[in-house]
Design a protein around this motif. Structure first.
Motif, PDB file in Angstrom:
ATOM      1  N   GLN A  47       1.281  -2.690   8.191  1.00  0.00           N
ATOM      2  CA  GLN A  47       1.033  -2.815   6.756  1.00  0.00           C
ATOM      3  C   GLN A  47      -0.315  -3.464   6.470  1.00  0.00           C
ATOM      4  OE1 GLN A  47       3.070  -1.750   4.115  1.00  0.00           O
ATOM      5  NE2 GLN A  47       4.154  -0.721   5.768  1.00  0.00           N
ATOM      6  N   LYS A  48      -0.849  -3.162   5.287  1.00  0.00           N
ATOM      7  CA  LYS A  48      -2.079  -3.797   4.811  1.00  0.00           C
ATOM      8  C   LYS A  48      -1.711  -4.754   3.691  1.00  0.00           C
ATOM      9  CE  LYS A  48      -5.010   0.094   5.971  1.00  0.00           C
ATOM     10  NZ  LYS A  48      -5.936   1.122   5.485  1.00  0.00           N
ATOM     11  N   GLN A  50      -3.273  -7.954   0.852  1.00  0.00           N
ATOM     12  CA  GLN A  50      -4.375  -8.605   0.150  1.00  0.00           C
ATOM     13  C   GLN A  50      -3.945 -10.043  -0.130  1.00  0.00           C
ATOM     14  OE1 GLN A  50      -5.135  -6.022  -3.238  1.00  0.00           O
ATOM     15  NE2 GLN A  50      -6.733  -4.995  -2.074  1.00  0.00           N
ATOM     16  N   ASN A 102      -8.687  -8.921   2.584  1.00  0.00           N
ATOM     17  CA  ASN A 102      -7.917  -7.758   3.034  1.00  0.00           C
ATOM     18  C   ASN A 102      -7.547  -7.953   4.494  1.00  0.00           C
ATOM     19  OD1 ASN A 102      -8.138  -6.293   0.562  1.00  0.00           O
ATOM     20  ND2 ASN A 102     -10.248  -5.868   1.091  1.00  0.00           N
ATOM     21  N   GLU A 104      -4.977  -6.299   7.760  1.00  0.00           N
ATOM     22  CA  GLU A 104      -4.065  -5.292   8.289  1.00  0.00           C
ATOM     23  C   GLU A 104      -3.376  -5.845   9.528  1.00  0.00           C
ATOM     24  OE1 GLU A 104      -3.994  -0.597   9.651  1.00  0.00           O
ATOM     25  OE2 GLU A 104      -5.904  -1.549   9.185  1.00  0.00           O
TER      26      GLU A 104
END
Length: 137
Positions: A47-48, A50, A102, A104
């Motif tokens: 998953q990414k 923020q 950001n 990942e």
């Protein structure tokens, strides 16, 4: 490891200061302390995310430049980098600003985040440490 980070920052400063389009402004770069952040209780592999990162900008001559990010095994060192416009009339501020990091999740292990908090009396960096486990999707 920290020497690499400071060397990279010094090289970046050198490159920017040698610009042919000199507009008379001197710019330097500095790490500013991270005051707060938001991380989930766990991360999901693949998953990414923020992450909101909050920091205090010391003067109105500082501007957000980006994140410096260093990796050592499962540990991630996170720094906020500010541009500092020198030779200007700067006013001290205590404004808390926010930027988004950001991220990942590429590995299936517990990530250890070390957010730069500032320098101690011996000029050594200090960190806020947070561990976040990874779950399978």
């Amino acid at each position: 490891m920290m020497r690499k980070v400071f060397l990279l920052l010094a090289l970046l400063t050198l490159v920017v200061s040698c610009s042919l389009d000199d507009d008379g402004r001197n710019v330097s770069y500095e790490f500013v302390p991270i005051t707060d952040y938001e991380l989930p209780d766990s991360l999901v592999l693949g998953q990414k995310y923020q992450f909101p990162i909050r920091y205090v900008s010391p003067t109105d001559c500082n501007a957000f430049y980006g994140f410096e990010y260093d990796r050592r095994d499962s540990t991630r060192f996170v720094f906020v980098v500010n541009q500092v416009f020198e030779n200007e009339n700067c006013t001290t501020t205590t404004d808390t600003l926010e930027a988004t990091l950001n991220f990942e999740v590429l590995y299936n292990y517990t990530y250890v985040f070390k957010f730069f908090k500032g320098f101690d009396a011996n000029d050594e960096p200090t960190y806020i440490t947070e561990e976040v486990p990874v779950k399978q999707p």
